[in-house]
Design a protein around this motif. Structure first.
Motif, PDB file in Angstrom:
ATOM      1  N   PHE A 515      44.407  32.453  46.029  1.00  0.00           N
ATOM      2  CA  PHE A 515      44.116  33.764  46.617  1.00  0.00           C
ATOM      3  C   PHE A 515      44.036  34.860  45.571  1.00  0.00           C
ATOM      4  N   THR A 517      42.579  37.049  43.331  1.00  0.00           N
ATOM      5  CA  THR A 517      41.146  37.335  43.281  1.00  0.00           C
ATOM      6  C   THR A 517      40.555  37.248  41.882  1.00  0.00           C
ATOM      7  N   THR A 520      39.366  33.506  42.022  1.00  0.00           N
ATOM      8  CA  THR A 520      38.359  33.064  42.983  1.00  0.00           C
ATOM      9  C   THR A 520      37.076  33.835  42.771  1.00  0.00           C
ATOM     10  N   GLY A 521      36.047  33.312  43.299  1.00  0.00           N
ATOM     11  CA  GLY A 521      34.783  34.011  43.145  1.00  0.00           C
ATOM     12  C   GLY A 521      33.810  33.483  44.163  1.00  0.00           C
TER      13      GLY A 521
END
Lengths: 528, 345
Positions: A515, A517, A520-521
């Motif tokens: 989670f 950020t 993640t992408g």
């Protein structure tokens, strides 16, 4: 806004509520069109001109082609038995030529835009290198940012035009309905490649709310998020760490990296597909399946029938079949018959078509030499396995190996997995030179080392557990799905068990998913 | 209608399960050292009575003791500062406190480097979010300051846990949380002090200074992030509109760092400009006359943060300066025209 973001889920929830409002029923397709353009803009495409041009060209082209079909039909109907057959044949030939011109013009514009935007810089760079002008690729109009999904909607549009041209379907008379077919938001960024014949009745008719659709759609979305967040996003830092420092890694680590990337990419791409197919199911619009457990493939050819199915079928229907019966293919076939053994000679037209297809598939992925090599590598293995098939069968017979032998099937699957993992050196490296260096290291600087740093760089203990548990579930579900659709098995379970499965999956995403950020992408395939 | 009911029941089930699960994970995995639990307990106790608020980054959080300030000024104060607190967070946190309390004075400590940064750490947003009492304030903060992509991470503790498989930690953590020591806060293990103040070192006057990082001079008014500056001004304007006195404070940093940075004057000029524009008080403790002897290296736990001993001294100094300011005394008796370290050179 990416498909795996909370923003998308909220956007989709609002859309679903509006979509099933009683007074919207008649205008569901209008709402979908508006939502598609809003999504496309929120996804980062503020320049809508390219998709609008593609839509208009496709719309006009399809209508003109359809008109030609109608004129031909009416002419044949009116003159059948009156005019000589040859005259009718000549007329058909004339119409065919006119249709070719229209198709060529439309494809030229649609494909032309794609080539200029996506491949212009690559082509001019190479031309410049040949003529000693290195800065040719810096021409300003070639520096346009590639619009998201252009490779997808261009092929979808071309497929539609070719279908109308062949009379497989009627043209859509409403420009906005054509616009919806081209831009339908679940498929615009990474596919699947839909066919107009399948999609039109689903897109343009009204849908009643169905709890079953909602339930099935949510199951798929949840499963998609699980694959993306627990497996793909957790593996990404490790894969990146290996290939960002490929110069320092041994061939063994790089080979492992390729295998990890195969798994990561599958979890990422199929996770995306599950999310978009689930969303579309909720709206009552079924999308074509793009995956059929590709790691169970026993050959590379089978792998391509299970991986990115809609892309492969697009190339098969619109490129492979026409090419293998083209004049050039027939000519090559004749030459082949003269100089090659009959078992191979009969394959020459297919080999000719396959060579062009794999080159095109490579270039479709990206405008770079590494993808050209990737296409050649795929083509060579598939063509070689086609040519060598008779020998393989002979060897299997001599060794008394039965095709249904589980052990032999396992061997074939592992062999295929290794081949497709090796193919990953092309997409994962950041340059053609990098890909070739990685390949060289894998084959000539293998240096097997079983330390944790060599096998699982950057992987912490919790990553082992998270990815390990995720993969175990993934493999279990894949085996189950190979026999019967998983949702049917789940739906047969009692309410408590069914909901326990959903909630455990949801909590596993919260617990093991990534989670942060910063890590993640978007999705890997969105770059194509 | 039947479907709506069916869906609503399932949605409620999901929300309940996720909430319960998140609370369990929070209890098991949130380190007992984490100050938020105690901060919120203290906030609840004092809700409706707070008159003075200290807000800003970790320098304020570790450098100002509300307990001492209460003694010195006879007020009810609370430290609302958090690590890496960005200006938008400051604004939302302050407005959420001011709406529920009769706040009269705000000591605002802005870290210059955070006025420049474009890369906002999601973790810092979690700290601000968790210090808000009202769900409406939380929602408003999320909508206003956090990209939607960050929402699950900010709102659910279960997404923040880094290592789920460190069971030894969980065992010790739960054991301690159930102990009397944790409940009564009477232990050297807890670094939370009171009323939102947090100090890194266990002992009260740890003389050891650890120099964590060396940074080059980076502050230039031209490189200040416009959005952050806007929120900075918005915070001051909010206070003025609500008759809250704003005192801008530049916390002291260690002599080592002052010598190395060399941009203390630039920072001072920038804040002075803002203070003049809005006619508010500005106390720059890097211009404090007795800076060298009062806040020598022994008063810091690292270059930027005072230790608990330093914080006690600093709070007393701050209270004294503030009282003098309120009495209309000449501030030149406390502050120089430049940083004392530069004069010494």
């Amino acid at each position: 806004m990416t498909i795996n973001s909370l923003a998308f889920l909220i956007f989709f929830m609002v859309l679903t509520i509006l979509y099933y409002l009683p007074f919207v029923k008649k205008y569901q397709w209008v709402l979908l069109l508006a939502a598609s353009y809003i999504f496309y803009t929120l996804a980062g495409n503020h320049n809508l001109i390219y998709i609008i041009i593609t839509t208009i060209v496709t719309y006009i082209g399809a209508i003109l082609l359809d008109r030609k079909n109608t004129i031909q039909e009416e002419y044949v109907k009116a003159h059948k038995g009156i005019l000589p057959k040859q005259e009718i044949k000549d007329y058909k030939e004339k119409i065919k030529k006119e249709k070719h011109k229209i198709t060529f013009f439309c494809v030229f514009i649609n494909l032309g835009m794609l080539i200029v935007i996506k491949y212009g810089s690559f082509l001019m760079g190479n031309v410049g290198r040949i003529f000693g002008k290195e800065n040719l690729s810096d021409i300003s109009f070639l520096q346009i940012a590639v619009p998201l999904g252009i490779s997808y909607y261009t092929l979808i549009s071309i497929g539609y035009l070719l279908d109308v041209s062949k009379g497989k379907c009627k043209s859509e008379k409403n420009l906005f309905k054509t616009a919806l077919f081209v831009s339908y938001f679940p498929q615009i960024t990474q596919g699947p490649f839909s066919r107009f014949t399948e999609m039109a009745p689903r897109l343009f008719t009204s849908h009643k709310f169905s709890y079953e659709n909602l339930s099935y759609g949510c199951q798929r979305i949840l499963w998609g998020f699980f694959k993306k967040m627990v497996i793909a996003d957790r593996m990404k830092p490790m894969v990146d760490a290996i290939f960002e420092n490929y110069q320092e890694c041994s061939g063994f680590s790089l080979l492992l990296g390729c295998m990890y990337f195969s798994i990561q990419l599958y979890a990422d791409f199929s996770g995306y597909m599950d999310i978009v197919c689930g969303c579309s199911n909720i709206l009552g619009i079924e999308l074509a399946e793009n995956f059929k457990r590709p790691f169970f493939s026993k050959s590379l050819a089978e792998y391509w029938r299970r991986w990115h199915i809609t892309l492969c079928s697009w190339f098969r229907d619109y490129l492979f079949y026409p090419l293998s019966i083209s004049k050039a293919a027939v000519k090559f076939g004749r030459i082949g018959k003269k100089i090659l053994p009959p078992s191979i000679a009969k394959l020459v037209p297919s080999i000719f078509a396959l060579s062009i297809i794999w080159l095109s598939t490579g270039l479709w992925h990206d405008a770079s030499w590494r993808y050209v090599f990737w296409g050649i590598y795929n083509g060579v293995i598939i063509i070689a396995s086609m040519c060598l098939e008779p020998w393989f069968i002979k060897i299997e017979k001599k060794l008394n190996i039965k095709a249904e032998n589980k052990l032999f099937q396992g061997f074939q699957m592992i062999r295929t997995f290794l081949i497709i993992s090796l193919l990953k050196v092309f997409p994962i490296a950041n340059s053609t030179k990098g890909s070739l260096v990685i390949l060289y290291k894998i084959f000539f600087e293998f240096q097997m080392e079983l330390s944790r740093a060599a096998c699982f760089p950057t992987f912490k203990t919790e990553d082992f557990f998270c990815v390990g548990i995720g993969l175990l579930i993934f493999i279990y579900v894949s085996f189950k799905q190979e026999k019967a659709p998983m949702h049917e098995s789940i739906n047969r379970c009692p309410f408590v068990v069914r909901w326990a499965i959903y909630l455990v999956l949801l909590l596993m995403i919260l617990t093991f998913g990534v989670f942060d950020t910063g890590l993640t992408g978007g999705f890997e395939y969105a770059q194509y | 209608m039947h479907n709506i009911k069916k869906i609503a029941i399932r949605l409620v089930l999901i929300i309940v399960v996720v909430t319960v699960y998140d609370s369990i994970i929070d209890y098991l995995y949130r380190p007992y050292k984490d100050s938020v639990t105690y901060t919120m307990q203290d906030r609840k106790k004092l809700e409706g009575t707070l008159e003075t608020v200290f807000i800003g980054t970790s320098r304020v959080q570790r450098g100002i003791s509300p307990e001492i300030m209460n003694e010195e000024l006879g007020t009810v104060s609370f430290n609302m500062a958090t690590s890496l607190q960005l200006m938008d967070g400051t604004y939302h946190l302050l407005s959420s406190v001011a709406e529920e309390n009769p706040v009269e004075t705000v000591f605002l400590g802005v870290a210059p480097e955070l006025m420049l940064s474009d890369n906002d750490a999601t973790r810092s947003k979690v700290l601000v979010y968790e210090r808000m009492m009202d769900w409406k304030d939380r929602l408003s903060y999320l909508i206003d300051c956090c990209p939607m992509q960050e929402w699950p991470y900010i709102t659910l503790y279960s997404t923040q846990v880094e290592d789920y498989f460190d069971f030894d930690f969980v065992e010790k953590n739960v054991e301690f949380k159930q102990s009397e020591e944790y409940k009564t806060r009477k232990t050297g293990k807890i670094r939370y002090r009171n009323n939102g103040m947090y100090s890194l070192k266990k002992s009260t006057d740890d003389p050891q200074v650890t120099f964590l990082e060396k940074k080059e001079s980076i502050f230039q008014p031209s490189s200040v992030n416009k959005e952050k500056e806007e929120y900075f001004k918005k915070t001051i304007e909010y206070c003025k509109e609500n008759n809250i006195e704003v005192v801008l404070v530049n916390m002291p940093i260690s002599g080592n760092l002052i010598e190395e940075l060399g941009d203390v004057t630039t920072i001072h000029d920038y804040y002075s400009g803002i203070a003049e524009e809005y006619e508010i008080a500005f106390f720059d403790f890097n211009y404090y006359k007795k800076l060298e002897e009062t806040f020598d290296n022994q008063r810091f736990e690292n270059e930027k943060h005072l230790n608990y001993g330093g914080a006690k001294v600093f709070t007393k100094v701050l209270a004294e300066v503030y009282k003098s300011y309120q009495n209309g005394e000449d501030m030149n008796k406390y502050f120089m025209d430049t940083c004392p370290y530069y004069v010494a050179e």
